[in-house]
Write a protein that holds these residues in place. Sequence first.
Motif, short mmCIF file in Angstrom:
data_model
loop_
_atom_site.label_atom_id
_atom_site.label_comp_id
_atom_site.label_asym_id
_atom_site.label_seq_id
_atom_site.Cartn_x
_atom_site.Cartn_y
_atom_site.Cartn_z
N LEU A 1 0.81 -1.22 0.00
CA LEU A 1 0.00 0.00 0.00
C LEU A 1 0.84 1.27 0.00
O LEU A 1 0.32 2.36 -0.24
N VAL A 2 2.13 1.12 0.27
CA VAL A 2 2.99 2.31 0.35
C VAL A 2 4.17 2.21 -0.61
O VAL A 2 5.23 2.79 -0.38
N ASP B 1 8.01 5.65 3.33
CA ASP B 1 7.94 6.17 4.69
C ASP B 1 6.53 6.08 5.27
O ASP B 1 6.35 6.15 6.49
N GLY B 2 5.55 5.91 4.40
CA GLY B 2 4.17 5.81 4.84
C GLY B 2 3.88 4.56 5.64
O GLY B 2 2.82 4.47 6.29
N ILE B 3 4.81 3.58 5.65
CA ILE B 3 4.58 2.35 6.41
C ILE B 3 4.46 2.65 7.90
O ILE B 3 3.74 1.95 8.62
N ILE C 1 11.43 -3.33 7.56
CA ILE C 1 12.65 -3.57 8.34
C ILE C 1 13.48 -2.30 8.44
O ILE C 1 14.00 -1.96 9.51
N ASP C 2 13.63 -1.57 7.33
CA ASP C 2 14.44 -0.36 7.34
C ASP C 2 13.85 0.73 8.21
O ASP C 2 14.57 1.64 8.65
N ARG C 3 12.55 0.65 8.47
CA ARG C 3 11.88 1.70 9.25
C ARG C 3 11.40 1.19 10.61
O ARG C 3 10.59 1.84 11.26
N LEU C 4 11.91 0.05 11.01
CA LEU C 4 11.48 -0.53 12.27
C LEU C 4 11.72 0.41 13.46
O LEU C 4 10.83 0.57 14.31
#
Length: 270
Positions: free
Chosen positions: A198-199, A204-206, A234-237
């Motif tokens: 969806l993103v 970054d919307g995750i 994972i990168d934005r955890l």
Amino acid sequence: MEVTRRQALTAAAGAAVGAAGAVGALRLEEHLDQDTPLPFYGSPVSAIRPDRSAPAAAAGSVVWAGSGTERHVALTFDDGPHPDWTPRVLAALAAEDVPATFFCLGRDVRDHGDLHRESVGRHELANHTFEHPDLGRHDWAECRDEIERTSRLMKDTYGVAPTLFRPPYGHVGGAALLAAAEARLTTVLWSAQAREDLVADRPDGIVEDIAGQVRPGSIVLAHDTGSQDRLVTIDRLPAIIRRLRDDGYTFVTVSALLAASASATTASHG
């Protein structure tokens, strides 16, 4: 003479028990229409043992979330451990001092089990089958084998047997539910998930997408291996963790979440 649906079902059930006396499970074809009769016993949808013997458990449970009485959330990661991603997830969790629940594949514990050597006592390691089959298409014996092989290997590898089970794809038939219950495992699904698709055009919307799904007691599905798009999560955890903390959430393992829910239920009925 017209054959009724019940007669067809009975005939299919009779085929399952077999003339030789050995009761075998019938496999479903790859595609069945809604009018195809299913056998009474032995199909993936049957929660009764194919030989009609008594189950080895009196009850089982399936959960999607905690009770929601407190602002607790459980992060879960499926399909590992894997050397490319699992260390990145563990490093992010350690940096934020957050516990999580990892639903492990037996084949990956066999090949990369050392990745979780330090996780015991910090994180929760749970059963996600050995080969990641669609259990909605497998009979009781096959489901039992996938679950038991994985639990046995995890106990040998980590010294602790899992108490939770997650079916691949979230697919469960009666056979899988029975096999999990007989293995004394709670079947755990999820109530929120990382929806990378969806993103795709705004990764970054995750962070906001997950935060928007989470409620008190949520169990969040993510993955520590798989297709490249999953790296969006994972990168934005760390950002996801901080965002949920800003919303007042405390991170717990699934078992801790369920234990708190059970305590709250007991107190409310006390």
